[in-house]
Design a protein around this motif. Structure first.
Motif, short mmCIF file in Angstrom:
data_model
loop_
_atom_site.label_atom_id
_atom_site.label_comp_id
_atom_site.label_asym_id
_atom_site.label_seq_id
_atom_site.Cartn_x
_atom_site.Cartn_y
_atom_site.Cartn_z
N GLY A 180 0.81 -1.21 0.00
CA GLY A 180 0.00 0.00 0.00
C GLY A 180 0.84 1.26 0.00
N VAL A 181 1.90 1.27 0.81
CA VAL A 181 2.79 2.43 0.86
C VAL A 181 3.46 2.64 -0.49
N GLY A 182 3.91 1.55 -1.12
CA GLY A 182 4.57 1.67 -2.41
C GLY A 182 3.67 2.24 -3.48
N ILE A 183 2.44 1.75 -3.55
CA ILE A 183 1.48 2.26 -4.54
C ILE A 183 1.15 3.72 -4.26
N ALA A 184 0.96 4.05 -2.99
CA ALA A 184 0.65 5.44 -2.63
C ALA A 184 1.80 6.37 -3.00
N ARG A 185 3.02 5.93 -2.75
CA ARG A 185 4.18 6.75 -3.13
C ARG A 185 4.22 7.00 -4.63
N ALA A 186 3.96 5.96 -5.40
CA ALA A 186 3.98 6.12 -6.86
C ALA A 186 2.91 7.12 -7.31
N ALA A 187 1.73 7.03 -6.72
CA ALA A 187 0.64 7.94 -7.08
C ALA A 187 0.98 9.38 -6.69
N LYS A 188 1.54 9.55 -5.51
CA LYS A 188 1.91 10.90 -5.05
C LYS A 188 2.98 11.50 -5.96
N ILE B 263 -4.46 22.51 -4.79
CA ILE B 263 -3.59 21.42 -5.20
C ILE B 263 -2.52 21.17 -4.14
N GLN B 264 -1.96 22.22 -3.58
CA GLN B 264 -0.94 22.06 -2.54
C GLN B 264 -1.49 21.30 -1.34
N HIS B 265 -2.73 21.58 -0.98
CA HIS B 265 -3.34 20.88 0.15
C HIS B 265 -3.49 19.39 -0.14
N LYS B 266 -3.85 19.08 -1.36
CA LYS B 266 -3.97 17.67 -1.74
C LYS B 266 -2.62 16.97 -1.61
N LEU B 267 -1.58 17.61 -2.14
CA LEU B 267 -0.25 17.01 -2.09
C LEU B 267 0.23 16.87 -0.65
N ALA B 268 -0.05 17.88 0.17
CA ALA B 268 0.36 17.82 1.58
C ALA B 268 -0.33 16.67 2.30
N ASP B 269 -1.61 16.50 2.05
CA ASP B 269 -2.35 15.41 2.69
C ASP B 269 -1.84 14.06 2.21
N THR C 253 1.51 13.35 3.99
CA THR C 253 1.32 13.11 5.43
C THR C 253 0.73 11.73 5.68
N LYS C 254 -0.24 11.33 4.89
CA LYS C 254 -0.84 10.01 5.04
C LYS C 254 0.17 8.90 4.77
N ILE C 255 1.01 9.11 3.76
CA ILE C 255 2.01 8.10 3.43
C ILE C 255 3.02 7.95 4.57
N GLN C 256 3.42 9.07 5.16
CA GLN C 256 4.38 9.00 6.26
C GLN C 256 3.80 8.27 7.46
N THR C 257 2.54 8.50 7.77
CA THR C 257 1.94 7.79 8.90
C THR C 257 1.82 6.30 8.60
N ALA C 258 1.49 5.97 7.36
CA ALA C 258 1.40 4.55 6.98
C ALA C 258 2.76 3.87 7.11
N LYS C 259 3.83 4.55 6.70
CA LYS C 259 5.18 3.98 6.81
C LYS C 259 5.54 3.74 8.28
N GLU D 281 -6.88 10.87 -5.11
CA GLU D 281 -6.53 12.30 -5.20
C GLU D 281 -5.54 12.55 -6.34
N ALA D 282 -4.69 11.59 -6.64
CA ALA D 282 -3.77 11.74 -7.77
C ALA D 282 -4.55 11.83 -9.08
N ILE D 283 -5.60 11.02 -9.19
CA ILE D 283 -6.47 11.11 -10.37
C ILE D 283 -7.10 12.50 -10.43
N GLN D 284 -7.56 13.01 -9.29
CA GLN D 284 -8.20 14.32 -9.24
C GLN D 284 -7.23 15.42 -9.67
N VAL D 285 -5.99 15.33 -9.24
CA VAL D 285 -4.98 16.31 -9.64
C VAL D 285 -4.79 16.29 -11.16
N HIS D 286 -4.84 15.11 -11.73
CA HIS D 286 -4.68 14.97 -13.18
C HIS D 286 -5.91 15.41 -13.97
#
Length: 395
Positions: free
Chosen positions: A267-275, A298-304, A307-313, A350-355
């Motif tokens: 999950g962390v790996g996929i999330a990192r790739a999407a981010k 957009i900045q808020h999306k990237l920040a969230d 942050t979520k990825i770091q907590t998952a790690k 959210e990565a889809i939304q950014v795109h």
């Protein structure tokens, strides 16, 4: 409390990351499109020692700690969710069953080729009516008097009671159609509930009665074949049983508990790739005479996302740390898998939304990340079951 990686852990991360960037990322879209098992990439991973990361060197493994193993799965999954599942199912489930519950002879015969990567492993537990409800399985392993020497594949006639005959079937078996070693769970005492389940080592190429009915057409996780298996009068010597009769249910729970750390890593790996894709796109795409990354929304999306990825790690490594220390890590593994699973889907979404509209097409990989991420919330313990587990440990 030390959050820094050791020199060995950094080396593992950098080695796997380089392999993923050079060999996996360029093939990821093709693997997703064809849904073919990438045997050549799996062979390359075996050469790098990635199919036996947490197992001792005496059995052909790399002898790495569980932090390194999680980091390896994270990097592999960053390139391809399907490859992440292939390695996790092979290692955390099939290989770990033999390592934890096999005797010395079984480890030498079955774990060594798994750890070296010359064999591929699978874990056959789920059935049509027995997903989260494991004791509802109907596959049976009946102890019978063994046949004569002429009835068996070589050797002298066996003694009474040293043979099992397995009948039934399994669903959702990752690697099931390509595996050389399949760990099969069956009821040796149908009247004993969860205490009547045992586990066995099955060798598809050697054992008559092992039938691959087909593979599933899935939303994501492409490249990793998810097979439906059938066992028709499948005969095994008693030496293929792992542990004592009736221990299979507890074995499966312990194995899945450790496996949840690897799914958290996926999950962390996929999330990192999407981010990372979202960041690249946001700094490249311009609207209203500026990069969209300059918009606060957009900045808020990237920040969230980050942050979520770091907590998952952190949750992933916390569970790995407890496992390495030999402490109880049931709740922590469940939390790591639950959180990383949901984070991977949320970040990919959210990565889809950014795109924007492009994110909904196959021209960009974020839609693949979303499809791959969804599986994390289902296999090796659904999010609902994991919440039950966490609450039960709390209470």
């Amino acid at each position: 409390m030390d959050f820094s990686l050791t020199a060995e852990q950094r080396q593992i991360r950098d080695t796997v990351a380089a392999f993923v960037d050079d060999e996996v990322v360029p093939r990821a879209a093709e693997i997703d499109e064809t849904d073919e098992f990438p045997a050549d990439l799996v062979a390359e991973m075996a050469e790098l020692g990635l199919l036996g990361m947490p197992f001792p060197e005496e059995y052909g493994g790399a002898g790495l700690d569980y932090h390194s193993y999680a980091i390896g799965i994270e990097e592999i999954s960053r390139g391809s969710g399907g490859l992440g599942t292939i390695v996790a199912a092979h290692t955390s489930l099939a290989g770990n069953m033999v390592y934890e519950f096999g005797d010395q002879a079984q480890k030498e015969e079955y774990l060594t080729p798994l750890a070296e990567g010359t064999d591929i492993g699978a874990f056959a537990l789920s059935e049509a009516g027995a997903g989260s409800d494991v004791p509802a399985m109907t596959t049976k392993a009946e102890k019978r008097e063994a046949g004569t020497a002429s009835e068996r594949s070589g050797g002298a006639a066996e003694k009474d009671g040293d043979e099992y005959v397995i009948d039934g079937g399994k669903l959702w078996t990752s690697n099931g159609s390509v595996a050389d070693t399949v760990i099969v769970f069956a009821k040796t005492d149908p009247e004993a509930g969860n205490k009547g389940i045992s586990s066995f080592v099955v060798r598809p190429e050697e054992d008559d009665g092992f039938i691959v009915e087909g593979t599933e057409h899935k939303l994501g996780d492409k490249g990793c074949p998810t097979a439906e298996l059938r066992f028709d009068d499948l005969r095994l010597p008693a030496a293929r049983r792992l542990g004592d009769e009736g221990e299979g249910f507890v074995q499966s729970l312990k194995t899945l508990n450790g496996g949840r750390i690897s799914i958290a890593a996926r999950g962390v790996g996929i999330a990192r790739a999407a981010k990372e894709e979202a960041v690249d796109y946001a700094t490249d795409r311009e609207q209203f005479d500026q990069q969209i990354a300059e918009f606060q929304a957009i900045q808020h999306k990237l920040a969230d996302m980050d942050t979520k990825i770091q907590t998952a790690k952190l949750l992933m490594h916390k569970a790995a740390d407890l496992k390495m220390a030999g402490d109880d890590y049931i709740k922590q593994a469940a939390q790591a898998k639950l959180h990383a699973s949901e984070v991977s889907r949320e970040v990919a979404n959210e990565a889809i939304q950014v795109h924007g509209g492009y994110g909904y097409t196959k021209d960009f990989p974020v839609e693949r990340y979303y499809r791959d991420a969804k599986l994390n919330e289902i296999y090796e313990g659904t999010s609902e079951v994991l919440r039950n587990t966490i609450a039960q440990r709390m209470l």
